[in-house]
Design a protein around this motif. Structure first.
Motif, PDB file in Angstrom:
ATOM      1  N   ALA A 187       0.849  -1.187   0.000  1.00  0.00           N
ATOM      2  CA  ALA A 187       0.000   0.000   0.000  1.00  0.00           C
ATOM      3  C   ALA A 187       0.884   1.236   0.000  1.00  0.00           C
ATOM      4  CB  ALA A 187      -0.932   0.003   1.217  1.00  0.00           C
ATOM      5  N   ARG A 188       0.517   2.214  -0.836  1.00  0.00           N
ATOM      6  CA  ARG A 188       1.307   3.440  -0.925  1.00  0.00           C
ATOM      7  C   ARG A 188       0.419   4.665  -0.731  1.00  0.00           C
ATOM      8  NH1 ARG A 188       2.952   2.792  -7.362  1.00  0.00           N
ATOM      9  NH2 ARG A 188       0.902   3.286  -8.269  1.00  0.00           N
ATOM     10  N   TYR A 189       1.002   5.660  -0.119  1.00  0.00           N
ATOM     11  CA  TYR A 189       0.329   6.912   0.222  1.00  0.00           C
ATOM     12  C   TYR A 189       0.315   7.828  -0.996  1.00  0.00           C
ATOM     13  CZ  TYR A 189      -0.452  11.244   2.962  1.00  0.00           C
ATOM     14  OH  TYR A 189      -0.943  12.423   3.481  1.00  0.00           O
ATOM     15  N   CYS A 190      -0.801   8.513  -1.237  1.00  0.00           N
ATOM     16  CA  CYS A 190      -0.940   9.410  -2.391  1.00  0.00           C
ATOM     17  C   CYS A 190      -1.439  10.775  -1.936  1.00  0.00           C
ATOM     18  CB  CYS A 190      -1.935   8.848  -3.402  1.00  0.00           C
ATOM     19  SG  CYS A 190      -1.573   7.189  -3.990  1.00  0.00           S
ATOM     20  N   THR A 191      -1.024  11.798  -2.659  1.00  0.00           N
ATOM     21  CA  THR A 191      -1.543  13.135  -2.425  1.00  0.00           C
ATOM     22  C   THR A 191      -1.857  13.776  -3.762  1.00  0.00           C
ATOM     23  OG1 THR A 191      -1.147  15.254  -1.303  1.00  0.00           O
ATOM     24  CG2 THR A 191       0.719  14.263  -2.430  1.00  0.00           C
ATOM     25  N   GLY A 192      -2.828  14.693  -3.765  1.00  0.00           N
ATOM     26  CA  GLY A 192      -3.200  15.347  -5.008  1.00  0.00           C
ATOM     27  C   GLY A 192      -4.463  16.156  -4.858  1.00  0.00           C
ATOM     28  N   TYR A 193      -5.129  16.379  -5.992  1.00  0.00           N
ATOM     29  CA  TYR A 193      -6.361  17.160  -6.038  1.00  0.00           C
ATOM     30  C   TYR A 193      -7.569  16.224  -5.983  1.00  0.00           C
ATOM     31  CZ  TYR A 193      -3.386  20.865  -8.096  1.00  0.00           C
ATOM     32  OH  TYR A 193      -2.416  21.804  -8.358  1.00  0.00           O
ATOM     33  N   LEU A 194      -8.593  16.637  -5.245  1.00  0.00           N
ATOM     34  CA  LEU A 194      -9.869  15.921  -5.235  1.00  0.00           C
ATOM     35  C   LEU A 194     -10.973  16.941  -5.032  1.00  0.00           C
ATOM     36  CD1 LEU A 194     -11.469  13.297  -5.345  1.00  0.00           C
ATOM     37  CD2 LEU A 194     -11.196  13.100  -2.861  1.00  0.00           C
ATOM     38  N   GLY A 195     -11.654  17.294  -6.108  1.00  0.00           N
ATOM     39  CA  GLY A 195     -12.719  18.277  -6.024  1.00  0.00           C
ATOM     40  C   GLY A 195     -14.060  17.654  -5.714  1.00  0.00           C
ATOM     41  N   ASP A 196     -15.055  18.505  -5.505  1.00  0.00           N
ATOM     42  CA  ASP A 196     -16.409  18.041  -5.202  1.00  0.00           C
ATOM     43  C   ASP A 196     -17.156  17.810  -6.509  1.00  0.00           C
ATOM     44  OD1 ASP A 196     -15.781  18.407  -2.513  1.00  0.00           O
ATOM     45  OD2 ASP A 196     -16.501  20.478  -2.523  1.00  0.00           O
ATOM     46  N   ILE A 197     -16.700  16.819  -7.270  1.00  0.00           N
ATOM     47  CA  ILE A 197     -17.291  16.507  -8.566  1.00  0.00           C
ATOM     48  C   ILE A 197     -18.142  15.242  -8.427  1.00  0.00           C
ATOM     49  CG2 ILE A 197     -16.805  15.909 -10.967  1.00  0.00           C
ATOM     50  CD1 ILE A 197     -14.178  17.452 -10.698  1.00  0.00           C
ATOM     51  N   GLY A 198     -19.419  15.361  -8.742  1.00  0.00           N
ATOM     52  CA  GLY A 198     -20.324  14.224  -8.623  1.00  0.00           C
ATOM     53  C   GLY A 198     -20.793  13.950  -7.211  1.00  0.00           C
ATOM     54  N   PRO A 200     -22.187  16.115  -3.325  1.00  0.00           N
ATOM     55  CA  PRO A 200     -22.600  17.411  -2.782  1.00  0.00           C
ATOM     56  C   PRO A 200     -21.384  18.240  -2.381  1.00  0.00           C
ATOM     57  CG  PRO A 200     -23.919  15.638  -1.848  1.00  0.00           C
ATOM     58  CD  PRO A 200     -22.801  14.984  -2.606  1.00  0.00           C
ATOM     59  N   PRO A 201     -21.410  19.552  -2.607  1.00  0.00           N
ATOM     60  CA  PRO A 201     -20.270  20.405  -2.243  1.00  0.00           C
ATOM     61  C   PRO A 201     -19.942  20.297  -0.760  1.00  0.00           C
ATOM     62  CG  PRO A 201     -21.812  21.602  -3.638  1.00  0.00           C
ATOM     63  CD  PRO A 201     -22.493  20.319  -3.254  1.00  0.00           C
ATOM     64  N   ASP A 202     -18.670  20.210  -0.468  1.00  0.00           N
ATOM     65  CA  ASP A 202     -18.191  20.168   0.909  1.00  0.00           C
ATOM     66  C   ASP A 202     -17.997  21.596   1.391  1.00  0.00           C
ATOM     67  OD1 ASP A 202     -16.831  19.863   3.296  1.00  0.00           O
ATOM     68  OD2 ASP A 202     -15.566  18.226   2.572  1.00  0.00           O
ATOM     69  N   PRO A 203     -18.626  21.985   2.499  1.00  0.00           N
ATOM     70  CA  PRO A 203     -18.479  23.361   2.987  1.00  0.00           C
ATOM     71  C   PRO A 203     -17.084  23.660   3.525  1.00  0.00           C
ATOM     72  CG  PRO A 203     -19.705  22.052   4.565  1.00  0.00           C
ATOM     73  CD  PRO A 203     -19.551  21.194   3.345  1.00  0.00           C
ATOM     74  N   ALA A 204     -16.281  22.617   3.778  1.00  0.00           N
ATOM     75  CA  ALA A 204     -14.931  22.839   4.287  1.00  0.00           C
ATOM     76  C   ALA A 204     -14.062  23.454   3.204  1.00  0.00           C
ATOM     77  CB  ALA A 204     -14.331  21.518   4.767  1.00  0.00           C
ATOM     78  N   PRO A 205     -12.997  24.143   3.567  1.00  0.00           N
ATOM     79  CA  PRO A 205     -12.121  24.772   2.579  1.00  0.00           C
ATOM     80  C   PRO A 205     -11.500  23.749   1.642  1.00  0.00           C
ATOM     81  CG  PRO A 205     -11.645  25.564   4.797  1.00  0.00           C
ATOM     82  CD  PRO A 205     -12.577  24.417   4.950  1.00  0.00           C
TER      83      PRO A 205
END
Length: 294
Positions: A187-198, A200-205
């Motif tokens: 298992a490997r750790y990943c970082t990147g972009y994850l938008g609210d696509i598909g 409900p919008p997340d109210p968090a920043p």
């Protein structure tokens, strides 16, 4: 589909500070880029890219004394479908694993496997099938940890996250990665972009996100113990053993974070896409920065 992504980050340095930035899209997604993708700085300073031992793009820069602004704004193509699930993917025997996956079985700075091995085997040892076992681990971690930006702590290990039962996305990923490794699943750790696509919008920043990949069924599959369901539009920046390998910025000197904004959004109308070096600071990002600096 098309996704617009980018960031606007600023540091204040008391003197010249050498830095390593890990802010470029992973090479595996370069073929999907639909616009120029380059780190821009104000004031303009020399930058140099290199690939680290895990194949991530790293950028070397010497930040001058005072304020340095670091930006990027690009458009990338995406399939627009949720990432594939793997309920029937088999767990490979240790002797059958590819050589380059073995490093992801070992304990690392934040993934202290030796402290969670007994728990892992007693909890997941009777589950058969790699996909079902990894999903059971995700379910366990998702239920175990309470998410909240106020719970962020840069030195929390997987075993501490398990004991404290609070954390942010990196803590979900670290615990899931560690439990997989305890069960002999790379298992490997990943970082990147994850938008609210598909979803409900997340109210968090908006922020960069962390998730993980498990090697089952002869390939790497994406899993996300925090959200715990397939998502659309995930854009990987870097992969490594844990968060220590994929830090967004590493400063060799005092560099105070004074601005932080991340954008990840679906492009609905192509004519509305206006790429620019400046990304306007949204209220969500301002509140995120306040928490980072608290």
């Amino acid at each position: 589909m098309k996704i617009r992504a980018g960031y606007d980050i600023a540091f204040n340095c008391l003197q010249d500070v050498p830095m390593i930035l890990m802010l470029s899209v992973h090479p595996s997604r370069h073929g999907d880029l639909l616009s120029p993708h380059a780190i821009q700085t104000t004031p303009g300073v020399a930058t140099r890219d290199y690939l680290d031992a895990f194949g991530n793009v790293c950028t070397r820069v010497v930040a001058p004394s005072g304020l340095i602004e670091i930006r990027n704004d690009f458009v990338i193509a995406d399939s627009g479908v949720p990432e594939p699930a793997a309920p029937f993917a088999a767990q490979l025997q240790l002797q059958d694993l590819p050589d380059d996956t073995l490093v992801y079985l070992l304990g690392s700075r934040y993934c202290d496997t030796q402290k969670l091995a007994d728990l892992a085997w007693s909890t997941f040892g009777k589950i058969e099938g790699g996909g079902q076992r990894v999903q059971a681990i995700c379910d366990y971690v998702h239920d175990r940890i309470k998410f909240g930006y106020q719970f962020a702590r840069g030195d929390r290990t997987a075993s501490e996250g398990h004991a404290e039962r609070i954390g942010v996305c990196r803590d979900f990923a670290h615990l899931a990665v560690t439990l997989c490794r305890c069960m002999n699943i790379p298992a490997r750790y990943c970082t990147g972009y994850l938008g609210d696509i598909g979803v409900p919008p997340d109210p968090a920043p908006m922020d960069f996100s962390a998730w993980f990949e498990a090697y089952i069924g002869g390939r790497w599959y994406t899993f996300d113990a925090r959200h715990n369901h397939p998502r659309i539009g995930r854009i990987v920046i870097a992969r490594g053993r844990d968060a220590a390998d994929v830090a967004i910025s590493t400063a060799f000197g005092q560099a105070e974070l004074v601005r932080f904004n991340v954008v990840t959004e679906e492009v609905v109308h192509d004519s509305s896409v206006q790429l620019a070096p400046d990304i306007v600071m949204a209220p969500r990002a301002q509140s995120r920065l306040q928490r980072l600096m608290a």
